[in-house]
Scaffold this motif. Structure first.
Motif, PDB file in Angstrom:
ATOM      1  N   ALA A 207       0.826  -1.207   0.000  1.00 23.28           N
ATOM      2  CA  ALA A 207       0.000   0.000   0.000  1.00 23.28           C
ATOM      3  C   ALA A 207       0.858   1.253   0.000  1.00 23.28           C
ATOM      4  O   ALA A 207       0.537   2.246  -0.673  1.00 23.28           O
ATOM      5  N   LEU A 208       1.945   1.222   0.750  1.00 28.83           N
ATOM      6  CA  LEU A 208       2.859   2.357   0.802  1.00 28.83           C
ATOM      7  C   LEU A 208       3.473   2.614  -0.566  1.00 28.83           C
ATOM      8  O   LEU A 208       3.574   3.772  -1.017  1.00 28.83           O
ATOM      9  N   ASP A 209       3.866   1.560  -1.268  1.00 31.13           N
ATOM     10  CA  ASP A 209       4.439   1.700  -2.609  1.00 31.13           C
ATOM     11  C   ASP A 209       3.394   2.205  -3.606  1.00 31.13           C
ATOM     12  O   ASP A 209       3.707   2.986  -4.507  1.00 31.13           O
ATOM     13  N   ARG A 210       2.151   1.786  -3.418  1.00 28.42           N
ATOM     14  CA  ARG A 210       1.079   2.150  -4.354  1.00 28.42           C
ATOM     15  C   ARG A 210       0.539   3.555  -4.108  1.00 28.42           C
ATOM     16  O   ARG A 210       0.275   4.299  -5.052  1.00 28.42           O
ATOM     17  N   LEU A 211       0.397   3.928  -2.823  1.00 23.69           N
ATOM     18  CA  LEU A 211      -0.235   5.196  -2.481  1.00 23.69           C
ATOM     19  C   LEU A 211       0.743   6.299  -2.111  1.00 23.69           C
ATOM     20  O   LEU A 211       0.384   7.478  -2.142  1.00 23.69           O
ATOM     21  N   GLY A 212       1.948   5.914  -1.731  1.00 20.89           N
ATOM     22  CA  GLY A 212       2.889   6.890  -1.204  1.00 20.89           C
ATOM     23  C   GLY A 212       2.642   7.128   0.273  1.00 20.89           C
ATOM     24  O   GLY A 212       1.635   6.676   0.833  1.00 20.89           O
ATOM     25  N   PRO A 213       3.543   7.836   0.957  1.00 23.18           N
ATOM     26  CA  PRO A 213       3.402   8.040   2.404  1.00 23.18           C
ATOM     27  C   PRO A 213       2.215   8.936   2.755  1.00 23.18           C
ATOM     28  O   PRO A 213       1.867   9.848   2.007  1.00 23.18           O
ATOM     29  N   SER A 214       1.609   8.658   3.910  1.00 27.13           N
ATOM     30  CA  SER A 214       0.559   9.526   4.453  1.00 27.13           C
ATOM     31  C   SER A 214       1.197  10.458   5.482  1.00 27.13           C
ATOM     32  O   SER A 214       2.386  10.347   5.802  1.00 27.13           O
ATOM     33  N   VAL A 215       0.387  11.353   6.016  1.00 25.57           N
ATOM     34  CA  VAL A 215       0.905  12.265   7.036  1.00 25.57           C
ATOM     35  C   VAL A 215       1.245  11.524   8.323  1.00 25.57           C
ATOM     36  O   VAL A 215       1.920  12.076   9.199  1.00 25.57           O
ATOM     37  N   HIS A 216       0.774  10.280   8.458  1.00 23.73           N
ATOM     38  CA  HIS A 216       1.013   9.517   9.677  1.00 23.73           C
ATOM     39  C   HIS A 216       2.244   8.611   9.584  1.00 23.73           C
ATOM     40  O   HIS A 216       2.559   7.921  10.547  1.00 23.73           O
ATOM     41  N   HIS A 217       2.909   8.605   8.444  1.00 20.82           N
ATOM     42  CA  HIS A 217       4.097   7.761   8.291  1.00 20.82           C
ATOM     43  C   HIS A 217       5.346   8.450   8.852  1.00 20.82           C
ATOM     44  O   HIS A 217       5.434   9.683   8.868  1.00 20.82           O
ATOM     45  N   ARG A 218       6.272   7.640   9.308  1.00 23.80           N
ATOM     46  CA  ARG A 218       7.538   8.120   9.856  1.00 23.80           C
ATOM     47  C   ARG A 218       8.497   8.337   8.689  1.00 23.80           C
ATOM     48  O   ARG A 218       8.931   7.385   8.047  1.00 23.80           O
ATOM     49  N   ARG A 219       8.841   9.567   8.456  1.00 23.87           N
ATOM     50  CA  ARG A 219       9.478   9.959   7.202  1.00 23.87           C
ATOM     51  C   ARG A 219      10.843   9.322   6.972  1.00 23.87           C
ATOM     52  O   ARG A 219      11.265   9.146   5.826  1.00 23.87           O
TER      53      ARG A 219
END
Length: 255
Positions: A207-219
């Motif tokens: 999902a991360l690869d498909r959607l990209g990071p959300s504001v809740h992801h640890r950069r």
């Protein structure tokens, strides 16, 4: 007189019990209140245990909890949260909240990005202890690192499986974080936070690869960096000294 060695009994009952276990099964003793009682006999009270949940995930905060158990009303079945089924954790969460003093603290993804995961976790643990209704005279913390507590502190490696107060804190931290991640799933659908709670399982990575990071992801966790490079090439990093997201403001919504 020559004795028949085959008739010898095991050295103690625990050895005999272990011998009866199925192959590959190791007996694990539950956490005890022994260390707390030893301090109580010396006149030391209150005594807190603290633990955190969420060091490893790619998304969401670290949640820390501190608990002061009532020696006369300790819920039965308290154990390391990782050894409990989700339904049992929920039951014990309610029992601990009803019979104990506790506090919860959050280290947001922004703070984790700024300070690193270890420092952010220790900061949250310290904040949880300081948030207790009554400052303890002694605190047990899970792990190898002591915290800057306003009292004596003892770090216990594997403490959530040894010290009852730490085990109780592990349950409070785990259930609180799981509930929070389910709430974040509503805010950011598609990542599956409600099932994997932000951990780096294959479904989350996909999902991360498909959607990209959300504001809740640890950069600055590697899979997030890779996803950001794919979806946001040349993006400018934010000011990491601007910490604390909406997560910290919405603590009460998940308790």
């Amino acid at each position: 007189m020559i004795r028949d060695k085959s008739s010898k009994k095991p050295a103690n009952k625990s050895v005999a019990k272990q011998a009866k276990l199925p192959n590959g099964v190791i007996a694990v003793a539950p956490p005890s209140f022994r260390r707390e009682r030893a301090l109580i006999k010396r006149g030391v009270w209150p005594i807190a245990g603290c633990d955190e949940a969420g060091r490893g995930p790619l998304a969401g905060p670290v949640v820390a909890a501190a608990v002061i158990l009532d020696p006369k009303r300790i819920p039965k079945g308290i154990d390391d949260s990782k050894r409990l089924a989700a339904e049992r954790r929920e039951e014990l969460f309610e029992e601990i909240c009803a019979t104990s003093s506790f506090a919860v603290a959050f280290a947001s993804p922004a703070r984790i990005d700024r300070d690193n995961i270890l420092r952010a976790s220790l900061w949250a643990l310290t904040r949880a202890v300081r948030g207790l209704p009554e400052i303890p005279k002694y605190v047990f913390v899970d792990g190898r690192d002591r915290i800057e507590a306003p009292c004596d502190c003892d770090a216990v490696i594997g403490g959530d499986g040894i010290v009852m107060s730490i085990a109780a804190a592990s349950i409070i931290a785990k259930v609180t974080r799981d509930r929070l991640m389910c709430a974040l799933a509503l805010d950011c659908p598609g990542y599956g936070f409600e099932t994997h709670k932000g951990y780096a399982v294959p479904e989350h990575r996909e999902a991360l690869d498909r959607l990209g990071p959300s504001v809740h992801h640890r950069r600055f966790f590697a899979p997030v960096i890779a996803a950001r490079a794919k979806h946001q090439p040349g993006s400018v990093e934010p000011d990491l000294f601007t910490v604390e997201t909406q997560i910290d403001a919405d603590v009460s919504a998940v308790l």
